[in-house]
Design an enzyme around this catalytic site. Structure first.
Site, short mmCIF file in Angstrom:
data_model
loop_
_atom_site.label_atom_id
_atom_site.label_comp_id
_atom_site.label_asym_id
_atom_site.label_seq_id
_atom_site.Cartn_x
_atom_site.Cartn_y
_atom_site.Cartn_z
N GLU A 38 19.35 5.72 5.45
CA GLU A 38 18.42 6.08 4.38
C GLU A 38 18.32 4.97 3.34
O GLU A 38 19.34 4.40 2.94
CB GLU A 38 18.92 7.36 3.71
CG GLU A 38 17.84 8.32 3.32
CD GLU A 38 17.10 8.91 4.53
OE1 GLU A 38 16.04 8.35 4.90
OE2 GLU A 38 17.58 9.91 5.07
N THR A 48 17.12 2.14 3.86
CA THR A 48 17.47 0.88 4.52
C THR A 48 16.22 0.17 5.06
O THR A 48 16.25 -1.03 5.27
CB THR A 48 18.42 1.13 5.70
OG1 THR A 48 17.84 2.13 6.52
CG2 THR A 48 19.78 1.61 5.23
N ASP A 95 8.78 6.37 8.03
CA ASP A 95 8.09 7.63 8.30
C ASP A 95 6.98 7.46 9.33
O ASP A 95 6.85 8.24 10.27
CB ASP A 95 7.47 8.19 7.00
CG ASP A 95 8.44 8.14 5.83
OD1 ASP A 95 9.65 8.08 6.08
OD2 ASP A 95 7.99 8.14 4.68
N TYR A 123 11.83 5.20 -6.84
CA TYR A 123 11.83 4.55 -5.53
C TYR A 123 11.55 3.06 -5.71
O TYR A 123 12.26 2.20 -5.17
CB TYR A 123 10.78 5.21 -4.64
CG TYR A 123 10.75 4.72 -3.20
CD1 TYR A 123 11.53 5.33 -2.23
CD2 TYR A 123 9.94 3.65 -2.83
CE1 TYR A 123 11.50 4.89 -0.91
CE2 TYR A 123 9.91 3.20 -1.52
CZ TYR A 123 10.68 3.83 -0.56
OH TYR A 123 10.65 3.38 0.74
#
Ligand code: GLA
Length: 415
Positions: free
Chosen positions: A46, A48, A190, A247
């Site tokens: 995650e 990464t 994603d 983020y």
């Protein structure tokens, strides 16, 4: 106590029937075809992807369905069954980055990105229906952009959707749409999961720059029922907080750290550290070269998390499910303590799952809300989800919901 909600996946037949009917009601004609793209769960790896690292997602059986017809002009009309009276329109001609507001930015942005990349795409009419919960960290936005990309590929005969390597072009259009039209940062995990996963497999994605399609992905058998286990996916429905700014901030810190360490990205540093006989000491040596405490924590997460991906794959392949579970736990703890992207709902859901016998549990996706996953004994998902829901009710949190999950197929044409 209230019974926990279960979000079942629509079948392809149900999804196709829904979007076809919506398309016909809205535009008065039949669509040229129906396509679907799934949401995803990242098993481990995650935060990464944007560091050139490793991830290990599966495609969910929960998908976004799109019925689409191409047009001869540059107009776009999109509608979804969330509010079928609200048909959004746009013109691809003269469209610029950030030029569309609201959810229509995602599908319109895909056509725009394909055109910007030089592909022969005109306008389209489309209707959407999804069972991927929004804001759940399960990539509802990638399900929308990837289903649109595959539909445009089919409707305009671009020929990319047929092969794994070709799909990279569609993935890039989906990423560009999310980053540049919708203004939502994303690193590629994603969209790659939604486009490249195969049933009964997790996909080891390698985000080192410059790799060929073949080098960047490896299918790893992932069938928990062989081990008497199943995967619990639970959407905490925690309200998202400051998601995008945080983020972007994490990303900027990682880039700055790589530069200070004289590397192109933190993956290069991770590879050096993990190649040492004693990686823990090597990592300490790296961290000593950074002055800032927060930056040190972020780097420690990224480097240890990249290492955990192959450790998980190895443990899983050897049937060592307890080690696999321990790695889930270590990943979550690192995201909570070092990367600081969890919220109380995620931490408590994970704690309850562990207390109730999960072999391991962790948040999945970007964090700041969203979902957790847990490795649990077969038949235990619903009971454990209920325990989490009960604890949420006691604490006055939103009611969570559980999703039956397994490694399903990637984006495909349905009709
Ligand atoms: C979000 C982003 C992905 C990835 C994850 C964290 O889902 O869209 O690109 O960075 O967060 O692993």
């Amino acid at each position: 106590m209230t019974q926990v909600d279960i979000v079942n996946a629509m079948s392809d037949a149900e999804g196709a029937a829904k979007v076809t009917a919506l398309f016909e009601r809205t535009y008065g004609t039949k669509p040229a075809g129906v396509w679907a793209a799934p949401g995803r769960v990242n098993l481990i790896g995650e935060h990464t992807d944007y560091n050139g690292g490793l991830c290990l997602p599966i495609a969910l059986p929960h998908r976004t369905y799109i019925a689409l017809s191409p047009r001869t002009d540059t107009q776009v009309r999109v509608v979804s069954d969330i509010n079928e009276n609200d048909v959004q329109t746009a013109d691809l001609n003269g469209l610029e980055a950030g030029g569309i507001d609201g959810w229509a930015a995602y599908p319109v942005g895909v056509a725009w990105a394909l055109r910007e990349a030089g592909h022969d795409v005109q306008g389209f009419d489309a209707a959407f229906s999804t069972c991927v919960p929004f804001g759940s960290g399960l990539s509802s936005s990638a399900a929308m952009t990837c289903s649109t990309a595959l539909a445009l590929d089919g409707a305009y005969d671009l020929g990319f959707g047929a092969t794994d390597a070709g799909r990279i072009t569609l993935i890039n259009a989906a990423i560009t749409s999310e980053n540049d039209m919708a203004g939502a940062s994303t690193g590629g995990l994603d969209q790659s999961a939604s486009m490249r996963c195969t049933p009964d497999h997790a996909i080891r994605l390698d985000f080192r720059p410059g790799l060929t399609a073949e080098e960047s992905a490896q299918q790893e058998a992932f069938d928990l029922s062989n081990h008497g286990l199943e995967l619990l996916v639970l959407d905490t429905r925690a309200p998202h907080q400051l998601n995008d700014g945080q983020y972007a901030q994490r990303r900027a810190t990682c880039e700055e750290a790589a530069e200070l360490l004289g590397a192109d990205n933190l993956r290069e540093v991770a590879d050096l550290v993990n190649a040492q006989a004693d990686p823990a000491t090597a990592l300490e040596g790296v961290l000593e070269r950074l002055d800032d405490d927060t930056m040190r924590k972020r780097v420690r997460h990224v480097i240890t998390e990249i290492g955990r991906v192959d450790d998980f794959i190895e443990a899983f392949a050897e049937g060592d499910m307890q080690t696999a579970g321990d790695l889930f736990n270590a990943s979550h703890d690192s995201l909570r303590d070092d990367y600081e992207v969890t919220v109380p709902e995620l931490d408590i859901a994970v704690d309850v799952a562990r207390d109730e016998g999960a072999l391991g549990a962790r948040m999945t996706g970007g964090g700041f809300g969203g979902s957790i996953i847990a490795l649990v004994n077969q038949g235990e998902s619903q009971r454990i989800a209920q325990c989490i829901a009960d604890e949420f009710e006691r604490r006055g949190f939103n009611a969570p919901r559980a999703l039956p999950a397994y490694a399903a197929q990637s984006a495909h044409r349905v009709q």
